[in-house]
Design a protein around this motif. Structure first.
Motif, PDB file in Angstrom:
ATOM      1  N   HIS A 108      18.333  55.752  12.699  1.00 53.12           N
ATOM      2  CA  HIS A 108      18.681  54.727  11.610  1.00 53.12           C
ATOM      3  C   HIS A 108      20.392  53.794  11.755  1.00 53.12           C
ATOM      4  O   HIS A 108      20.516  53.071  11.323  1.00 53.12           O
ATOM      5  CB  HIS A 108      18.632  54.927   9.950  1.00 53.12           C
ATOM      6  N   ASP A 109      21.110  55.083  12.102  1.00 51.94           N
ATOM      7  CA  ASP A 109      22.457  54.266  11.583  1.00 51.94           C
ATOM      8  C   ASP A 109      23.263  55.621  13.177  1.00 51.94           C
ATOM      9  O   ASP A 109      22.652  56.580  13.648  1.00 51.94           O
ATOM     10  CB  ASP A 109      23.157  54.651  10.606  1.00 51.94           C
ATOM     11  N   LEU A 110      24.537  55.256  13.188  1.00 51.90           N
ATOM     12  CA  LEU A 110      25.511  56.065  13.796  1.00 51.90           C
ATOM     13  C   LEU A 110      26.640  56.608  13.076  1.00 51.90           C
ATOM     14  O   LEU A 110      27.823  56.902  13.625  1.00 51.90           O
ATOM     15  CB  LEU A 110      26.123  55.594  15.034  1.00 51.90           C
ATOM     16  N   GLN A 111      26.295  56.424  11.470  1.00 52.36           N
ATOM     17  CA  GLN A 111      27.478  56.619   9.857  1.00 52.36           C
ATOM     18  C   GLN A 111      27.748  58.693  10.956  1.00 52.36           C
ATOM     19  O   GLN A 111      28.976  58.358  10.318  1.00 52.36           O
ATOM     20  CB  GLN A 111      26.506  56.752   9.098  1.00 52.36           C
ATOM     21  N   PRO A 112      27.051  59.243  11.141  1.00 52.62           N
ATOM     22  CA  PRO A 112      28.093  60.832  11.263  1.00 52.62           C
ATOM     23  C   PRO A 112      28.928  60.487  11.886  1.00 52.62           C
ATOM     24  O   PRO A 112      30.046  61.685  12.364  1.00 52.62           O
ATOM     25  CB  PRO A 112      26.869  60.898  12.251  1.00 52.62           C
ATOM     26  N   LEU A 113      28.770  59.683  13.183  1.00 57.56           N
ATOM     27  CA  LEU A 113      30.157  59.421  14.125  1.00 57.56           C
ATOM     28  C   LEU A 113      31.187  58.957  13.258  1.00 57.56           C
ATOM     29  O   LEU A 113      32.368  59.200  14.134  1.00 57.56           O
ATOM     30  CB  LEU A 113      29.942  58.428  15.635  1.00 57.56           C
ATOM     31  N   LEU A 191      27.007  58.894  -3.150  1.00 58.62           N
ATOM     32  CA  LEU A 191      28.078  58.672  -3.762  1.00 58.62           C
ATOM     33  C   LEU A 191      28.881  59.236  -2.560  1.00 58.62           C
ATOM     34  O   LEU A 191      29.883  59.723  -2.832  1.00 58.62           O
ATOM     35  CB  LEU A 191      29.260  59.602  -4.907  1.00 58.62           C
ATOM     36  N   TRP A 192      28.440  59.433  -1.506  1.00 58.41           N
ATOM     37  CA  TRP A 192      29.656  58.715  -0.427  1.00 58.41           C
ATOM     38  C   TRP A 192      30.936  57.906  -0.704  1.00 58.41           C
ATOM     39  O   TRP A 192      30.764  57.239  -0.466  1.00 58.41           O
ATOM     40  CB  TRP A 192      28.464  58.808   1.019  1.00 58.41           C
ATOM     41  N   GLU A 193      31.835  58.576   0.004  1.00 55.27           N
ATOM     42  CA  GLU A 193      33.233  57.712   0.189  1.00 55.27           C
ATOM     43  C   GLU A 193      33.049  56.976   0.703  1.00 55.27           C
ATOM     44  O   GLU A 193      33.556  55.046   0.470  1.00 55.27           O
ATOM     45  CB  GLU A 193      34.131  57.784   0.988  1.00 55.27           C
ATOM     46  N   TYR A 194      31.772  56.344   1.871  1.00 55.96           N
ATOM     47  CA  TYR A 194      31.359  55.119   2.460  1.00 55.96           C
ATOM     48  C   TYR A 194      30.927  53.733   1.565  1.00 55.96           C
ATOM     49  O   TYR A 194      30.480  53.044   2.157  1.00 55.96           O
ATOM     50  CB  TYR A 194      31.583  54.913   3.828  1.00 55.96           C
ATOM     51  N   LYS A 195      30.422  54.456   0.488  1.00 55.92           N
ATOM     52  CA  LYS A 195      29.601  53.914   0.318  1.00 55.92           C
ATOM     53  C   LYS A 195      30.601  52.516  -0.791  1.00 55.92           C
ATOM     54  O   LYS A 195      30.419  51.384  -2.279  1.00 55.92           O
ATOM     55  CB  LYS A 195      28.743  54.471  -1.405  1.00 55.92           C
ATOM     56  N   ASN A 196      32.040  53.167  -1.196  1.00 59.04           N
ATOM     57  CA  ASN A 196      32.847  52.186  -1.583  1.00 59.04           C
ATOM     58  C   ASN A 196      32.702  52.053  -3.092  1.00 59.04           C
ATOM     59  O   ASN A 196      32.924  51.096  -3.752  1.00 59.04           O
ATOM     60  CB  ASN A 196      32.740  50.951  -1.086  1.00 59.04           C
ATOM     61  N   ILE A 197      32.185  52.916  -3.810  1.00 63.37           N
ATOM     62  CA  ILE A 197      31.691  53.144  -5.081  1.00 63.37           C
ATOM     63  C   ILE A 197      33.167  53.371  -6.027  1.00 63.37           C
ATOM     64  O   ILE A 197      33.611  52.471  -7.224  1.00 63.37           O
ATOM     65  CB  ILE A 197      31.623  54.295  -5.709  1.00 63.37           C
ATOM     66  N   PHE A 198      34.410  53.495  -4.933  1.00 63.23           N
ATOM     67  CA  PHE A 198      36.014  53.756  -5.828  1.00 63.23           C
ATOM     68  C   PHE A 198      36.083  52.283  -6.165  1.00 63.23           C
ATOM     69  O   PHE A 198      37.238  51.728  -7.063  1.00 63.23           O
ATOM     70  CB  PHE A 198      36.836  54.102  -4.887  1.00 63.23           C
ATOM     71  N   THR A 199      35.855  51.333  -5.189  1.00 57.80           N
ATOM     72  CA  THR A 199      36.283  49.496  -5.365  1.00 57.80           C
ATOM     73  C   THR A 199      35.426  49.446  -6.914  1.00 57.80           C
ATOM     74  O   THR A 199      36.057  48.813  -7.238  1.00 57.80           O
ATOM     75  CB  THR A 199      35.903  48.713  -4.024  1.00 57.80           C
ATOM     76  N   LEU A 200      34.239  49.335  -6.587  1.00 61.71           N
ATOM     77  CA  LEU A 200      33.684  48.935  -7.876  1.00 61.71           C
ATOM     78  C   LEU A 200      34.279  49.366  -9.169  1.00 61.71           C
ATOM     79  O   LEU A 200      34.989  48.589 -10.257  1.00 61.71           O
ATOM     80  CB  LEU A 200      32.316  49.552  -7.832  1.00 61.71           C
ATOM     81  N   LEU A 270      30.442  49.904   2.436  1.00 59.79           N
ATOM     82  CA  LEU A 270      31.423  49.723   3.995  1.00 59.79           C
ATOM     83  C   LEU A 270      29.869  50.335   5.038  1.00 59.79           C
ATOM     84  O   LEU A 270      30.669  49.549   6.430  1.00 59.79           O
ATOM     85  CB  LEU A 270      32.200  50.779   4.236  1.00 59.79           C
ATOM     86  N   LEU A 271      29.450  51.002   4.849  1.00 63.77           N
ATOM     87  CA  LEU A 271      28.705  51.470   6.022  1.00 63.77           C
ATOM     88  C   LEU A 271      26.921  51.651   6.153  1.00 63.77           C
ATOM     89  O   LEU A 271      26.893  52.157   4.757  1.00 63.77           O
ATOM     90  CB  LEU A 271      28.967  52.574   7.109  1.00 63.77           C
ATOM     91  N   GLU A 272      26.292  50.380   6.313  1.00 64.93           N
ATOM     92  CA  GLU A 272      25.191  50.819   6.792  1.00 64.93           C
ATOM     93  C   GLU A 272      23.821  50.462   7.494  1.00 64.93           C
ATOM     94  O   GLU A 272      24.821  49.721   8.117  1.00 64.93           O
ATOM     95  CB  GLU A 272      24.443  49.715   5.069  1.00 64.93           C
ATOM     96  N   ALA A 295      25.438  46.653   8.641  1.00 67.62           N
ATOM     97  CA  ALA A 295      23.755  45.681   9.089  1.00 67.62           C
ATOM     98  C   ALA A 295      23.404  45.357   7.575  1.00 67.62           C
ATOM     99  O   ALA A 295      22.403  44.498   7.701  1.00 67.62           O
ATOM    100  CB  ALA A 295      23.086  46.620   9.314  1.00 67.62           C
ATOM    101  N   LEU A 296      23.898  45.303   6.127  1.00 64.66           N
ATOM    102  CA  LEU A 296      23.968  44.752   5.432  1.00 64.66           C
ATOM    103  C   LEU A 296      23.558  43.132   5.331  1.00 64.66           C
ATOM    104  O   LEU A 296      22.422  42.210   4.892  1.00 64.66           O
ATOM    105  CB  LEU A 296      25.337  44.729   3.737  1.00 64.66           C
ATOM    106  N   TYR A 297      24.346  42.144   5.673  1.00 67.33           N
ATOM    107  CA  TYR A 297      24.173  40.692   5.854  1.00 67.33           C
ATOM    108  C   TYR A 297      22.942  40.402   6.888  1.00 67.33           C
ATOM    109  O   TYR A 297      22.622  39.597   6.358  1.00 67.33           O
ATOM    110  CB  TYR A 297      25.411  40.415   6.757  1.00 67.33           C
TER     111      TYR A 297
END
Length: 360
Positions: A108-113, A191-200, A270-272, A295-297
């Protein structure tokens, strides 16, 4: 062909990887594919046997609480060795590194790295290449993920990798009334940090005196980031009256209502590897604002609304205001919804997966 559908590592039906697996399984059922055995984690065994009684279901002999990767991986190997099957499909390849059977796996992704550290990161660095090497073939859910695998693991042959996109299923009911009396913006994701909720949250702080909307957050904190970083910011800037947070899963019907009556859905991630929520919101005919990161775009087909840079709260706030002042027309929203619904139809995608799994 006898297929073993491996759900041994899936402990929560609301987890994104399990959602993926269950949608594929639903498609298999709709197609009346037979000779399928499910190896199922004990945590979701009752759900699977209740919803898929036509398939033989075996409870996986792994420890959900105290088992190490090596210990559980060995238990999995010994159990699978004694199951009569021609091929294994693992939509969540977590314990499959010992197998010698033919196995097709979804990455699905390599986000764990990127998001983990310490022993957890070390484990992924050791076992992920083994999982890739053991795979007879590999499904990637976007071309972005495929390219990431080729970049980080150039020793994996290109012929092993094939992109088949996720399935997206939403409640088709059009509900007559909003779940809230006030207008709102919507965020749905973990609500992981990489979901960038803080910017929102920073953007909401900029807009709190300029727009009447609440921000509805439907998402579970996955670590201490939300409590240590986001909650103090909310309190410091007195955003409590402007935010409504649901930290536990809500049922599909209520989620559909929140999607359908939001003035704007915002996904600042930021990461999907794929990104379900902005596609689900768009299929519900809701205006969507997201990023072009990872991958979002690709997964959103470039047909939604985007802002850049992804961590720029001023840019996000400006784009929110623009879209609230000049929302897409109903005709445009209908066209977007239909295009995404057709692209990610579960019946079509399940057929692609099955044909890929069962080919020689």
């Amino acid at each position: 062909m006898k297929l073993l559908f491996d759900l041994s590592s899936n402990q929560n039906i609301y987890d994104g990887v399990t959602v993926y697996a269950l949608r594929i399984l639903k498609g298999f059922k709709k197609h009346n594919y037979s000779h399928i055995t499910i190896l199922c984690n004990s945590a979701i065994y009752d759900y699977i046997t209740s919803n898929y009684p036509e398939y033989t279901c075996i409870k996986a002999k792994i420890d959900n609480n105290n088992g190490s990767l090596i210990k559980n991986g060995w238990k999995w190997y010994k159990q699978v060795k004694n199951i009569d099957c021609d091929v294994i499909f693992s939509p969540n390849p977590y314990l499959t590194y010992f197998t010698t059977k033919k196995i097709i796996q979804t990455i699905h992704d390599l986000q764990p790295l990127k998001i983990y550290s310490g022993r957890t990161l070390l484990a992924f660095r050791i076992f992920l290449p083994l999982i890739l090497l053991r795979s007879h073939r590999i499904i990637t859910i976007t071309d972005f993920v495929k390219k990431e695998i080729k970049r980080i693991y150039p020793f994996i042959p290109d012929r092993k990798l094939h992109t088949i996109s996720n399935c997206v299923i939403v409640d088709p009911t059009r509900y007559p009334s909003s779940p809230l009396p006030e207008r709102y913006l919507l965020y749905v994701s973990t609500l992981w940090e990489y979901k960038n909720i803080f910017t929102l949250l920073q953007a909401i702080n900029i807009l709190k005196t300029k727009i009447p909307h609440k921000l509805v957050i439907i998402g579970k904190p996955m670590d201490d980031y939300w409590e240590k970083t986001c909650v103090p910011y909310i309190k410091e800037h007195q955003l409590e009256p402007h935010i409504l947070h649901f930290s536990k899963p809500i049922d599909d019907q209520l989620l559909a209502q929140y999607y359908q009556f939001a003035d704007l859905f915002i996904h600042p991630s930021l990461l999907e590897g794929f990104g379900y929520p902005p596609i689900e919101a768009a299929i519900h005919k809701t205006p969507v604002l997201t990023t072009k990161e990872t991958a979002l775009y690709e997964s959103t087909m470039g047909i939604l609304n985007y802002y850049e840079p992804a961590t720029d709260s001023q840019a996000l706030a400006k784009k929110i205001q623009e879209l609230l002042a000049n929302p897409p027309s109903n005709e445009e929203l209908n066209q977007i919804a239909e295009r995404l619904r057709n692209q990610y139809d579960y019946y079509k995608q399940a057929e692609k997966v099955y044909q890929f799994i069962t080919q020689n």
